[in-house]
Motif scaffolding. Structure first.
Motif, PDB file in Angstrom:
ATOM      1  N   GLY A  54      -5.225   5.237   3.035  1.00  0.00           N
ATOM      2  CA  GLY A  54      -5.433   3.392   3.516  1.00  0.00           C
ATOM      3  C   GLY A  54      -4.512   3.027   4.605  1.00  0.00           C
ATOM      4  O   GLY A  54      -5.025   2.140   5.344  1.00  0.00           O
ATOM      5  N   LYS A  55      -3.315   3.407   4.451  1.00  0.00           N
ATOM      6  CA  LYS A  55      -2.315   3.168   5.427  1.00  0.00           C
ATOM      7  C   LYS A  55      -2.570   3.439   6.856  1.00  0.00           C
ATOM      8  O   LYS A  55      -2.395   2.835   7.896  1.00  0.00           O
ATOM      9  CB  LYS A  55      -0.943   3.655   5.072  1.00  0.00           C
ATOM     10  CG  LYS A  55      -0.328   2.949   3.756  1.00  0.00           C
ATOM     11  CD  LYS A  55       0.887   3.802   3.410  1.00  0.00           C
ATOM     12  CE  LYS A  55       2.143   3.276   4.025  1.00  0.00           C
ATOM     13  NZ  LYS A  55       3.502   3.758   3.435  1.00  0.00           N
ATOM     14  N   GLU A  73       0.798  -1.336  -0.096  1.00  0.00           N
ATOM     15  CA  GLU A  73      -0.036   0.159  -0.139  1.00  0.00           C
ATOM     16  C   GLU A  73       0.869   1.315   0.165  1.00  0.00           C
ATOM     17  O   GLU A  73       1.783   1.366   0.634  1.00  0.00           O
ATOM     18  CB  GLU A  73      -0.867  -0.034   1.296  1.00  0.00           C
ATOM     19  CG  GLU A  73      -2.170  -0.850   1.200  1.00  0.00           C
ATOM     20  CD  GLU A  73      -3.012  -0.529   2.283  1.00  0.00           C
ATOM     21  OE1 GLU A  73      -4.135  -0.721   1.910  1.00  0.00           O
ATOM     22  OE2 GLU A  73      -2.633  -0.619   3.599  1.00  0.00           O
ATOM     23  N   ASP A  83      -5.281   3.009  -3.476  1.00  0.00           N
ATOM     24  CA  ASP A  83      -4.455   2.563  -4.550  1.00  0.00           C
ATOM     25  C   ASP A  83      -4.924   1.549  -5.561  1.00  0.00           C
ATOM     26  O   ASP A  83      -4.259   1.536  -6.757  1.00  0.00           O
ATOM     27  CB  ASP A  83      -3.356   1.561  -3.738  1.00  0.00           C
ATOM     28  CG  ASP A  83      -2.589   2.326  -2.808  1.00  0.00           C
ATOM     29  OD1 ASP A  83      -2.239   3.552  -3.196  1.00  0.00           O
ATOM     30  OD2 ASP A  83      -2.091   2.026  -1.810  1.00  0.00           O
ATOM     31  N   GLY A  95      -8.200   2.319   0.943  1.00  0.00           N
ATOM     32  CA  GLY A  95      -7.110   2.924   0.233  1.00  0.00           C
ATOM     33  C   GLY A  95      -7.507   3.306  -1.235  1.00  0.00           C
ATOM     34  O   GLY A  95      -8.435   2.344  -1.829  1.00  0.00           O
TER      35      GLY A  95
END
Length: 254
Positions: free
Chosen positions: A97-98, A92, A108, A106
């Motif tokens: 999102g992290k 990620e 991504d 997230g």
């Protein structure tokens, strides 16, 4: 020019999409001449259109985007039908999102490398370089090089829509007028400029739908220029026009 995200956040529904478009047109009609709409169906913060609605409907969405009045924005990769890519937690990159691990929120998945060809890393970077995010598993078939010479590929379909938009002033500068009396699953509208008129009819549903397209003086025939299935062109009667499930058509009116 700010993005108009109305269609992005709307469920895939003919009446809902028409409501957004008609609302934009009504708002612009109150502004000075020259007020101009814009539409977007995908960007780096939203799941890819092919993942949100499916590949067949994604073509119908592209037809809408490139035939509605105003400036369209096409997010990279949508012209070849790229989809979201599952991202392992250790790969990620999105800070949002992290920060919220395990919630799968997230951004991504819609930000993965452009799929140019079937070489390692989809031609996005050198084979010995790890890209910013993982490449999709389908990159060997869903890529620009593979679709470039395919007459029925999503890339060819998008290019044909863009070519028609450049060639026909009605599809670029023309007036927008919705068609009344269509089945609930169909959004149909006319684009007109001078004497040139084009009808766009999109079936949002999975079942066939029959549309009466000549009830207000448009005439009983037209020429299908492009179908989302890319297997249907030529003269057709419009008194009872059949759209297949998830099919959209651009029709030159007589």
């Amino acid at each position: 020019m700010p993005f108009n995200f109305g269609l992005v956040n709307r469920p895939w529904d003919a009446r809902g999409y028409r409501e957004i478009v008609d609302g934009v047109e009504a708002a612009l009609a109150k502004l000075p001449p020259g007020a101009w709409p814009n539409y977007v169906l995908g960007n780096h913060d939203e799941p890819r259109i092919a993942s949100r609605v499916g590949p067949k409907r994604a073509r119908a969405a592209m037809m809408l985007l490139l035939t509605l009045r105003g400036t369209p924005t096409v997010y990279y990769g949508d012209e070849i039908g790229m989809t979201n890519v599952p991202i392992p937690p250790e790969k990620e990159q999105d800070p949002f999102g992290k920060r919220v691990k395990g919630e799968n929120i997230g951004r991504d998945p819609e930000r993965t490398p452009m799929q140019w060809d079937a070489s390692p890393n989809a031609g996005f970077t050198a084979p010995d370089v790890e890209p910013w995010l993982p490449v999709a598993d389908d990159f060997q078939t869903v890529n620009v090089a593979a679709q470039d010479g395919d007459p029925r590929s999503t890339l060819t379909f998008t290019r044909r829509l863009l070519a028609m938009r450049r060639e026909f002033a009605a599809l670029c500068l023309g007036r927008y007028r919705p068609v009344e009396g269509t089945p609930p699953s169909v959004f149909a509208y006319e684009r007109a400029h001078g004497d040139d008129r084009y009808l766009i009819a999109v079936n949002f549903g999975g079942d066939d739908a029959t549309v009466q397209l000549d009830g207000d003086g448009r005439g009983a025939s037209g020429q299908v220029l492009l179908s989302t299935a890319m297997d249907r062109e030529g003269d057709e009667g419009l008194a009872s026009f059949r759209l297949r499930g998830n099919e959209g058509c651009v029709i030159a009116l007589r």
